[in-house]
Write a protein that holds these residues in place. Structure first.
Motif, PDB file in Angstrom:
ATOM      1  N   MET A  18      50.978  46.631  39.505  1.00  0.00           N
ATOM      2  CA  MET A  18      52.304  46.366  40.050  1.00  0.00           C
ATOM      3  C   MET A  18      52.539  47.086  41.376  1.00  0.00           C
ATOM      4  O   MET A  18      53.420  46.698  42.142  1.00  0.00           O
ATOM      5  CB  MET A  18      53.380  46.750  39.036  1.00  0.00           C
ATOM      6  CG  MET A  18      53.272  46.001  37.710  1.00  0.00           C
ATOM      7  SD  MET A  18      53.160  44.203  37.903  1.00  0.00           S
ATOM      8  CE  MET A  18      54.837  43.824  38.383  1.00  0.00           C
ATOM      9  N   ALA A  19      51.742  48.121  41.650  1.00  0.00           N
ATOM     10  CA  ALA A  19      51.855  48.767  42.948  1.00  0.00           C
ATOM     11  C   ALA A  19      51.524  47.787  44.063  1.00  0.00           C
ATOM     12  O   ALA A  19      52.051  47.884  45.179  1.00  0.00           O
ATOM     13  CB  ALA A  19      50.922  49.987  43.010  1.00  0.00           C
ATOM     14  N   SER A  20      50.641  46.811  43.765  1.00  0.00           N
ATOM     15  CA  SER A  20      50.296  45.778  44.736  1.00  0.00           C
ATOM     16  C   SER A  20      51.157  44.540  44.604  1.00  0.00           C
ATOM     17  O   SER A  20      51.453  43.861  45.586  1.00  0.00           O
ATOM     18  CB  SER A  20      48.821  45.371  44.579  1.00  0.00           C
ATOM     19  OG  SER A  20      47.953  46.434  44.871  1.00  0.00           O
ATOM     20  N   LEU A  21      51.552  44.230  43.373  1.00  0.00           N
ATOM     21  CA  LEU A  21      52.186  42.946  43.098  1.00  0.00           C
ATOM     22  C   LEU A  21      53.705  42.982  43.100  1.00  0.00           C
ATOM     23  O   LEU A  21      54.354  41.946  43.215  1.00  0.00           O
ATOM     24  CB  LEU A  21      51.713  42.422  41.734  1.00  0.00           C
ATOM     25  CG  LEU A  21      50.217  42.165  41.585  1.00  0.00           C
ATOM     26  CD1 LEU A  21      49.890  41.793  40.145  1.00  0.00           C
ATOM     27  CD2 LEU A  21      49.763  41.064  42.531  1.00  0.00           C
ATOM     28  N   GLY A  22      54.293  44.177  42.918  1.00  0.00           N
ATOM     29  CA  GLY A  22      55.733  44.270  42.706  1.00  0.00           C
ATOM     30  C   GLY A  22      56.570  43.551  43.745  1.00  0.00           C
ATOM     31  O   GLY A  22      57.383  42.673  43.418  1.00  0.00           O
ATOM     32  N   GLU A  23      56.397  43.893  45.013  1.00  0.00           N
ATOM     33  CA  GLU A  23      57.219  43.284  46.059  1.00  0.00           C
ATOM     34  C   GLU A  23      56.927  41.799  46.220  1.00  0.00           C
ATOM     35  O   GLU A  23      57.828  40.997  46.473  1.00  0.00           O
ATOM     36  CB  GLU A  23      57.002  44.014  47.385  1.00  0.00           C
ATOM     37  CG  GLU A  23      57.584  45.417  47.410  1.00  0.00           C
ATOM     38  CD  GLU A  23      59.071  45.435  47.047  1.00  0.00           C
ATOM     39  OE1 GLU A  23      59.816  44.581  47.585  1.00  0.00           O
ATOM     40  OE2 GLU A  23      59.478  46.277  46.229  1.00  0.00           O
ATOM     41  N   LEU A  24      55.660  41.426  46.057  1.00  0.00           N
ATOM     42  CA  LEU A  24      55.311  40.007  46.164  1.00  0.00           C
ATOM     43  C   LEU A  24      56.021  39.192  45.089  1.00  0.00           C
ATOM     44  O   LEU A  24      56.575  38.118  45.360  1.00  0.00           O
ATOM     45  CB  LEU A  24      53.799  39.828  46.038  1.00  0.00           C
ATOM     46  CG  LEU A  24      52.925  40.452  47.123  1.00  0.00           C
ATOM     47  CD1 LEU A  24      51.452  40.189  46.819  1.00  0.00           C
ATOM     48  CD2 LEU A  24      53.285  39.899  48.493  1.00  0.00           C
ATOM     49  N   LEU A  25      56.017  39.686  43.865  1.00  0.00           N
ATOM     50  CA  LEU A  25      56.622  38.942  42.752  1.00  0.00           C
ATOM     51  C   LEU A  25      58.144  38.932  42.849  1.00  0.00           C
ATOM     52  O   LEU A  25      58.781  37.951  42.446  1.00  0.00           O
ATOM     53  CB  LEU A  25      56.168  39.536  41.423  1.00  0.00           C
ATOM     54  CG  LEU A  25      54.677  39.402  41.102  1.00  0.00           C
ATOM     55  CD1 LEU A  25      54.353  40.037  39.761  1.00  0.00           C
ATOM     56  CD2 LEU A  25      54.240  37.931  41.113  1.00  0.00           C
ATOM     57  N   ALA A  46      58.272  45.195  35.170  1.00  0.00           N
ATOM     58  CA  ALA A  46      57.442  46.039  34.316  1.00  0.00           C
ATOM     59  C   ALA A  46      56.284  45.222  33.778  1.00  0.00           C
ATOM     60  O   ALA A  46      56.470  44.086  33.331  1.00  0.00           O
ATOM     61  CB  ALA A  46      58.264  46.615  33.162  1.00  0.00           C
ATOM     62  N   LEU A  47      55.095  45.769  33.828  1.00  0.00           N
ATOM     63  CA  LEU A  47      53.914  45.103  33.297  1.00  0.00           C
ATOM     64  C   LEU A  47      53.853  45.329  31.797  1.00  0.00           C
ATOM     65  O   LEU A  47      53.814  46.467  31.322  1.00  0.00           O
ATOM     66  CB  LEU A  47      52.651  45.658  33.967  1.00  0.00           C
ATOM     67  CG  LEU A  47      51.325  45.062  33.504  1.00  0.00           C
ATOM     68  CD1 LEU A  47      51.232  43.595  33.904  1.00  0.00           C
ATOM     69  CD2 LEU A  47      50.156  45.850  34.083  1.00  0.00           C
ATOM     70  N   LEU A  48      53.844  44.239  31.026  1.00  0.00           N
ATOM     71  CA  LEU A  48      53.734  44.326  29.575  1.00  0.00           C
ATOM     72  C   LEU A  48      52.298  44.197  29.111  1.00  0.00           C
ATOM     73  O   LEU A  48      51.900  44.809  28.120  1.00  0.00           O
ATOM     74  CB  LEU A  48      54.583  43.242  28.913  1.00  0.00           C
ATOM     75  CG  LEU A  48      56.076  43.244  29.231  1.00  0.00           C
ATOM     76  CD1 LEU A  48      56.757  42.065  28.563  1.00  0.00           C
ATOM     77  CD2 LEU A  48      56.713  44.549  28.789  1.00  0.00           C
ATOM     78  N   SER A  49      51.526  43.369  29.820  1.00  0.00           N
ATOM     79  CA  SER A  49      50.144  43.133  29.412  1.00  0.00           C
ATOM     80  C   SER A  49      49.376  42.559  30.591  1.00  0.00           C
ATOM     81  O   SER A  49      49.935  41.795  31.387  1.00  0.00           O
ATOM     82  CB  SER A  49      50.100  42.152  28.231  1.00  0.00           C
ATOM     83  OG  SER A  49      48.777  41.778  27.915  1.00  0.00           O
ATOM     84  N   ARG A 103      50.075  38.334  50.408  1.00  0.00           N
ATOM     85  CA  ARG A 103      48.948  39.228  50.611  1.00  0.00           C
ATOM     86  C   ARG A 103      49.402  40.648  50.289  1.00  0.00           C
ATOM     87  O   ARG A 103      50.403  41.126  50.832  1.00  0.00           O
ATOM     88  CB  ARG A 103      48.439  39.140  52.045  1.00  0.00           C
ATOM     89  CG  ARG A 103      47.089  39.828  52.285  1.00  0.00           C
ATOM     90  CD  ARG A 103      46.554  39.478  53.669  1.00  0.00           C
ATOM     91  NE  ARG A 103      45.229  40.048  53.907  1.00  0.00           N
ATOM     92  CZ  ARG A 103      44.095  39.464  53.525  1.00  0.00           C
ATOM     93  NH1 ARG A 103      44.139  38.313  52.872  1.00  0.00           N
ATOM     94  NH2 ARG A 103      42.924  40.037  53.784  1.00  0.00           N
ATOM     95  N   ALA A 104      48.671  41.302  49.384  1.00  0.00           N
ATOM     96  CA  ALA A 104      49.034  42.657  48.981  1.00  0.00           C
ATOM     97  C   ALA A 104      48.803  43.627  50.129  1.00  0.00           C
ATOM     98  O   ALA A 104      47.745  43.615  50.756  1.00  0.00           O
ATOM     99  CB  ALA A 104      48.215  43.063  47.759  1.00  0.00           C
ATOM    100  N   GLU A 105      49.791  44.455  50.393  1.00  0.00           N
ATOM    101  CA  GLU A 105      49.703  45.394  51.506  1.00  0.00           C
ATOM    102  C   GLU A 105      49.362  46.805  51.059  1.00  0.00           C
ATOM    103  O   GLU A 105      48.971  47.638  51.883  1.00  0.00           O
ATOM    104  CB  GLU A 105      51.035  45.410  52.278  1.00  0.00           C
ATOM    105  CG  GLU A 105      51.428  44.066  52.864  1.00  0.00           C
ATOM    106  CD  GLU A 105      50.463  43.589  53.928  1.00  0.00           C
ATOM    107  OE1 GLU A 105      49.771  44.442  54.529  1.00  0.00           O
ATOM    108  OE2 GLU A 105      50.389  42.353  54.156  1.00  0.00           O
ATOM    109  N   GLU A 106      49.521  47.097  49.784  1.00  0.00           N
ATOM    110  CA  GLU A 106      49.256  48.441  49.298  1.00  0.00           C
ATOM    111  C   GLU A 106      48.789  48.380  47.860  1.00  0.00           C
ATOM    112  O   GLU A 106      48.706  47.306  47.262  1.00  0.00           O
ATOM    113  CB  GLU A 106      50.521  49.298  49.401  1.00  0.00           C
ATOM    114  CG  GLU A 106      51.730  48.716  48.679  1.00  0.00           C
ATOM    115  CD  GLU A 106      52.999  49.517  48.936  1.00  0.00           C
ATOM    116  OE1 GLU A 106      52.912  50.584  49.563  1.00  0.00           O
ATOM    117  OE2 GLU A 106      54.072  49.064  48.492  1.00  0.00           O
ATOM    118  N   GLY A 107      48.464  49.550  47.310  1.00  0.00           N
ATOM    119  CA  GLY A 107      48.015  49.607  45.933  1.00  0.00           C
ATOM    120  C   GLY A 107      46.579  49.161  45.767  1.00  0.00           C
ATOM    121  O   GLY A 107      45.846  48.945  46.741  1.00  0.00           O
ATOM    122  N   PRO A 108      46.121  48.959  44.529  1.00  0.00           N
ATOM    123  CA  PRO A 108      44.711  48.658  44.254  1.00  0.00           C
ATOM    124  C   PRO A 108      44.242  47.312  44.776  1.00  0.00           C
ATOM    125  O   PRO A 108      43.043  47.099  44.925  1.00  0.00           O
ATOM    126  CB  PRO A 108      44.633  48.709  42.726  1.00  0.00           C
ATOM    127  CG  PRO A 108      46.027  48.455  42.260  1.00  0.00           C
ATOM    128  CD  PRO A 108      46.911  49.089  43.285  1.00  0.00           C
TER     129      PRO A 108
END
Length: 453
Positions: A18-25, A46-49, A103-108
């Motif tokens: 979610m560090a990469s996906l949060g803002e995108l989602l 929040a990531l459940l799975s 495009r993910a800008e940060e995180g893994p």
């Protein structure tokens, strides 16, 4: 798939995507037709799975929260749980442009392009392979009916039609419905068609394969069924009839007969309900009305008249016993292939709790849903043709009565109450999802609040 090795070299992908996906989602989710919270900003994710379904494709269950409400371990009244299949590549093929999330800008996943994998033919084919070969992938479980062979290599295509889920058609032979908004338990769109198949009901395509999750709780995620390749949905047929001047009454009567057959099979397949619940039902309808009026101010002037429909329910004929029903019946939920009608999509109204959708209810609820749908269709053309809707409503009820053994038209109080409840639901739905359509149910609200028909 490009960069598969890169995904494996980044161990933080699994614990904290979610560090990469949060803002995108947060930006992408509210734009999706199936997202229920378009009217509220996504303030928490929040990531459940998460499961790597295959290299370069991540299966996620995420909780969305609104207005600072903390996320529970499973989505509830404070938010929702959504199923996502995300493709992750360094460079995305141009043909997948419509699927782009960002495009993910940060995180893994920094530097990687993220997209909706259901648009990717290769991902869709690999998903079908999972269904063809029962087994598991992390918490995901894939099952099938061994008596129905599913060929390999069927070309996939994602349906573009507006709906609350996503559907993939494979080779015009099978259709996979991927549920987007997830609730714990067995989804009715799996449970009901399986039960009706056991009853020998030919009006509902039987499930061929399905997949589910065991974490954070057991829940159905998708169902594969035969695809009726030459079928047209009732909504399309109704609009075509309106365009050509066809009164559609013969088809509506046959549809009423088909729905009666489905109701009879449902009554046999599931434990029956009881009579005498009208008082409790009226109270629940009134509560839904008050809640909707709080959200949609345009409803407020009509609340007293609408309450009268529910008040009459408490003292009118109890009607047929409660039983398992479709729960969200309209012209878009029925298909006509040749001269036969088929009923699909038994998920019910997605906004209602799963336990409520699986409970025994009056079959009048389904009938009211279809009658409202005829009105929706009639209002798609100008000038509005109320006589077309009235003929269809009459014919549908006549066909239903001929097969069911009781006539909905003789349950006036019940029918008015359930049609009113359905119109209130439509107002709330349109306000949240399709504001331009709001005048359609509001016209019915005005009629039902003043008149008893």
């Amino acid at each position: 798939m490009p960069k598969t090795a890169s995904l494996r070299r980044r161990p933080t992908v699994v614990p904290d995507p979610m560090a990469s996906l949060g803002e995108l989602l947060r930006e992408w989710l509210p734009r999706q037709r199936w997202f229920a919270g378009k009217d509220r900003p996504v303030t928490e994710l929040a990531l459940l799975s998460m499961t790597e379904l295959y290299p370069g494709c991540l299966h996620l269950l995420v909780h969305t929260g609104h207005a600072g409400v903390p996320a529970p371990c499973w989505a509830g009244p404070a938010g929702d749980c959504y199923q996502l299949l995300l493709g992750v590549r360094e460079h995305m093929a141009p043909r997948l442009g419509r699927a782009l999330i960002g495009r993910a800008e940060e995180g893994p996943l920094a530097g990687m392009t993220v997209y909706d994998a259901l648009h990717d033919p290769r991902s869709a084919q690999l998903l079908l392979e999972r269904l063809r070969h029962p087994g598991s992938a992390g918490p995901l479980r894939f099952e099938c009916d061994p008596s129905v062979p599913v060929p390999a290599g069927l070309p996939p295509r994602l349906l573009d039609a507006e709906q609350s889920n996503s559907s993939l058609v494979y080779g015009d032979e099978f259709i996979l419905k991927v549920f987007r908004r997830i609730q714990p338990g067995v989804n009715p769109d799996l449970e009901v068609p399986r039960a009706l198949a056991d009853e020998g009901c030919r009006r509902v395509p039987a499930p061929v394969a399905w997949f589910s999750t065991t974490h954070p709780q057991d829940a159905t995620l998708g169902v594969l069924q035969p695809y009726l390749r030459d079928a047209s949905d009732g909504w399309t047929l109704a609009l075509r009839a309106l365009g050509t001047g066809d009164h559609f009454a013969a088809q509506a009567r046959e549809l009423g007969q088909a729905m009666a057959e489905v109701h009879l099979a449902l009554a046999s397949a599931f434990p029956p309900g009881t009579h005498g619940e009208n008082g409790r039902t009226a109270a629940a309808m009134t509560e839904r009305l008050d809640s909707a009026a709080h959200y949609v101010p345009a409803l407020k002037p009509f609340v007293p008249g609408l309450r009268s429909a529910f008040g009459a329910l408490a003292t009118c004929d109890a009607g047929p016993p409660a039983q398992r029903i479709h729960g969200d019946l309209h012209l878009g939920q029925v298909l006509r292939a040749g001269r036969e009608w088929f009923v699909i999509d038994f998920e019910g109204e997605p906004s209602r709790p799963l336990a409520e959708r699986c409970s025994a209810q009056s079959p009048v609820r389904d009938i009211a849903g279809m009658l409202r749908s005829f009105d929706y269709a009639a209002r798609q053309r100008r000038p509005w043709r109320p006589e077309w809707a009235r003929r269809c409503r009459e014919a549908f009820c006549a066909g239903y009565a001929a097969r069911a053994g009781w006539d909905p038209r003789k349950k006036h109080g019940l029918l008015r109450a359930y049609e009113t409840d359905r119109a209130v639901y439509e107002v709330l739905y349109e306000a949240r999802h399709r504001p331009d359509w709001l005048p359609v149910p509001m016209a019915a609200i005005e009629r039902l609040a003043v008149r008893g028909d």
